[in-house]
Design an enzyme around this catalytic site. Structure first.
Site, mmCIF file in Angstrom:
data_model
loop_
_atom_site.group_PDB
_atom_site.id
_atom_site.type_symbol
_atom_site.label_atom_id
_atom_site.label_comp_id
_atom_site.label_asym_id
_atom_site.label_seq_id
_atom_site.Cartn_x
_atom_site.Cartn_y
_atom_site.Cartn_z
ATOM 1 N N GLU A 55 0.676 -1.240 -0.110
ATOM 2 C CA GLU A 55 0.013 0.062 0.226
ATOM 3 C C GLU A 55 0.931 1.150 0.092
ATOM 4 O OE1 GLU A 55 -2.701 3.041 0.903
ATOM 5 O OE2 GLU A 55 -0.870 2.631 1.981
ATOM 6 N N ASP A 56 1.884 1.104 0.671
ATOM 7 C CA ASP A 56 2.796 2.296 0.437
ATOM 8 C C ASP A 56 4.486 1.996 0.536
ATOM 9 O OD1 ASP A 56 3.420 5.130 0.588
ATOM 10 O OD2 ASP A 56 3.059 5.525 2.888
ATOM 11 N N HIS A 116 -0.094 0.505 6.944
ATOM 12 C CA HIS A 116 -0.797 1.358 6.001
ATOM 13 C C HIS A 116 0.376 2.220 5.671
ATOM 14 C CE1 HIS A 116 -4.758 3.803 5.245
ATOM 15 N NE2 HIS A 116 -4.137 3.314 3.887
ATOM 16 N N ILE A 118 3.363 4.710 5.480
ATOM 17 C CA ILE A 118 4.664 4.736 6.282
ATOM 18 C C ILE A 118 5.206 6.233 5.917
ATOM 19 C CG2 ILE A 118 4.686 2.392 6.209
ATOM 20 C CD1 ILE A 118 6.761 2.516 3.938
ATOM 21 N N HIS A 136 -3.499 -0.559 11.970
ATOM 22 C CA HIS A 136 -4.791 -0.499 12.010
ATOM 23 C C HIS A 136 -5.223 -2.126 12.657
ATOM 24 C CE1 HIS A 136 -5.565 3.041 9.824
ATOM 25 N NE2 HIS A 136 -4.924 2.401 8.798
ATOM 26 N N ASN A 169 -4.635 7.553 7.817
ATOM 27 C CA ASN A 169 -4.342 7.260 6.577
ATOM 28 C C ASN A 169 -2.758 7.093 6.148
ATOM 29 O OD1 ASN A 169 -3.922 7.059 3.571
ATOM 30 N ND2 ASN A 169 -6.149 6.710 3.621
ATOM 31 N N ASP A 170 -2.395 8.415 6.622
ATOM 32 C CA ASP A 170 -0.719 8.505 6.003
ATOM 33 C C ASP A 170 0.032 9.348 6.977
ATOM 34 O OD1 ASP A 170 1.499 7.788 4.620
ATOM 35 O OD2 ASP A 170 1.133 9.131 2.867
ATOM 36 N N ASN A 225 -5.635 11.646 2.345
ATOM 37 C CA ASN A 225 -5.082 10.856 2.161
ATOM 38 C C ASN A 225 -3.720 10.714 2.075
ATOM 39 O OD1 ASN A 225 -4.424 7.966 0.534
ATOM 40 N ND2 ASN A 225 -6.508 8.095 0.576
ATOM 41 N N ASP A 270 -3.848 8.500 -4.117
ATOM 42 C CA ASP A 270 -3.786 7.914 -2.866
ATOM 43 C C ASP A 270 -2.304 8.600 -2.218
ATOM 44 O OD1 ASP A 270 -3.432 5.991 -1.013
ATOM 45 O OD2 ASP A 270 -4.853 4.709 -2.251
ATOM 46 N N ASN A 271 -1.328 7.620 -2.313
ATOM 47 C CA ASN A 271 -0.242 8.286 -1.369
ATOM 48 C C ASN A 271 0.698 9.238 -2.449
ATOM 49 O OD1 ASN A 271 -0.359 6.846 0.932
ATOM 50 N ND2 ASN A 271 -0.101 4.919 -0.180
#
Length: 357
Positions: A55-56, A116, A118, A136, A169-170, A225, A270-271
């Site tokens: 995800e990241d 999630h 980082i 999470h 989220n981030d 986000n 997103d990221n």
């Protein structure tokens, strides 16, 4: 009286139908439903060992990349493994690009580890590397702080929990125990969150955390986000995913954030990662969120990578760097550049290594 009751009922039914019609159109607009998928491929191959998403991803200046993998049971997004998440490290300067699982030591429940967003902070005094991970467990939000020891070990130092960090989220680290974090929802209740989206309530925020104080650094965001920082540490970038924009804030004394501008990107980003050499902003994006939430392997969610050059200038340049309809890569969330190389991660599928030269 009976006629009046019938009129009231008819009016209520009509109002309810109008609201549901408005809600349907609003969600489709925000999700970019049925948007034509732009296609642009690079020379890429899948990274080994990554089967359930990365995800990241973030990369140090020396080419060492960190990947958070296995995010599941989060916001009802698709996931294909309920196994605990893992952290990986990848040395981009090595001839064989094989992610290696990081061993985690210390007082942390690894059975519920669900990583999630980082961020990495390097202490300029002694070059110690600190890794910050949004976690999470049981759908809660907390931040884990680790120290990198050797080449493949993370020592857990601290778990950060706070009522203001309720839907993280981030994060972007700005000190050994200091960071900014985005909240992607305002309410704990999913129905209320959906209502907030339909009504366009910009109640999400960026929170600044330090051991001494925790406070809102910026507000007015529909859904915060990704977040990251410019190479000169002067600006903070935030992806307001539902507004299809990247917000730019100037970092002021006392860790205050002053809004500067928003850059439209035309997709759901997103990221955020930043090229340490050029300052270009790289974004992992979702071209059609309805395909993501209503996952259908016959019509999979696509992937889109956007780059922004000169983001703080009066004329930022937004370009498509990679686009796929989901048959090569589904649900891209992050694009991390490094000197002609590019790592692309996803929520639940694989990760790509690509060449941008």
């Amino acid at each position: 009286m009976a006629a009046l009751q019938k009129s009231l009922i008819a009016a209520a039914v009509a109002a309810l139908a109008a609201f549901f019609g408005f809600a349907f159109l609003k969600i489709n607009r925000l999700s970019l439903a049925s948007r034509e998928m732009p296609v642009k491929h690079l020379k890429c191959h899948y990274l080994p060992n990554i089967e359930y998403g990365a995800e990241d991803i973030t990369i140090l200046k020396d080419g060492l990349a960190f990947l958070s993998t296995g995010l599941h049971d989060y916001l009802d997004l698709p996931s294909f493994s309920n196994e605990p998440g893992k952290m990986y490290v990848l040395d981009l300067l090595q001839p064989k690009l094989i992610p290696v699982e990081l061993q985690i030591k210390g007082d942390l429940d690894l059975s519920s580890f669900n990583p999630h967003g980082i961020s990495v902070y390097t202490d300029e005094g002694d070059d110690t590397v600190y890794l910050f991970v949004v976690n999470h467990p049981q759908r809660k939000s907390q931040v884990e702080i680790f120290r990198l020891v050797g080449e493949d070990t993370l020592v857990h130092l601290k778990t950060v929990r706070h009522p203001m960090l309720h839907s993280v989220n981030d994060i972007v680290a700005v000190g050994k125990e200091h960071f900014y974090a985005t909240n992607d929802h305002y309410f704990h209740n999913e129905a209320l969150n959906l209502l907030a989206v339909i009504l366009g309530l910009p109640w999400c925020n960026v929170v600044y955390y330090s051991p001494e104080e925790v406070r809102e650094a910026a507000g007015g965001i529909q859904s915060g986000n990704g977040i990251n920082i410019s190479p000169d540490k002067r600006y903070i970038y935030v992806s307001d995913i539902l507004d299809h924009e990247i917000d730019v804030f100037e970092r002021l004394d006392g860790e205050r954030l002053a809004y500067v501008k928003s850059v439209p990107v035309g997709t759901l980003c997103d990221n955020i990662e930043v090229d340490h050499m050029t300052g270009d902003v790289w974004l992992g994006c979702h071209p059609d969120a309805t395909k993501l939430s209503n996952f259908d392997p016959k019509d999979p969610p696509g992937s889109e990578i956007i780059k922004i050059k000169n983001i703080v200038s009066d004329q930022p340049v937004v370009t498509l760097e990679y686009g796929d309809d989901g048959h090569e890569l589904m649900g891209s969330t992050v694009a991390a550049p490094y000197e002609g190389k590019l790592l692309i991660g996803t929520i639940f599928q694989k990760a790509l290594y690509c060449s941008t030269k």
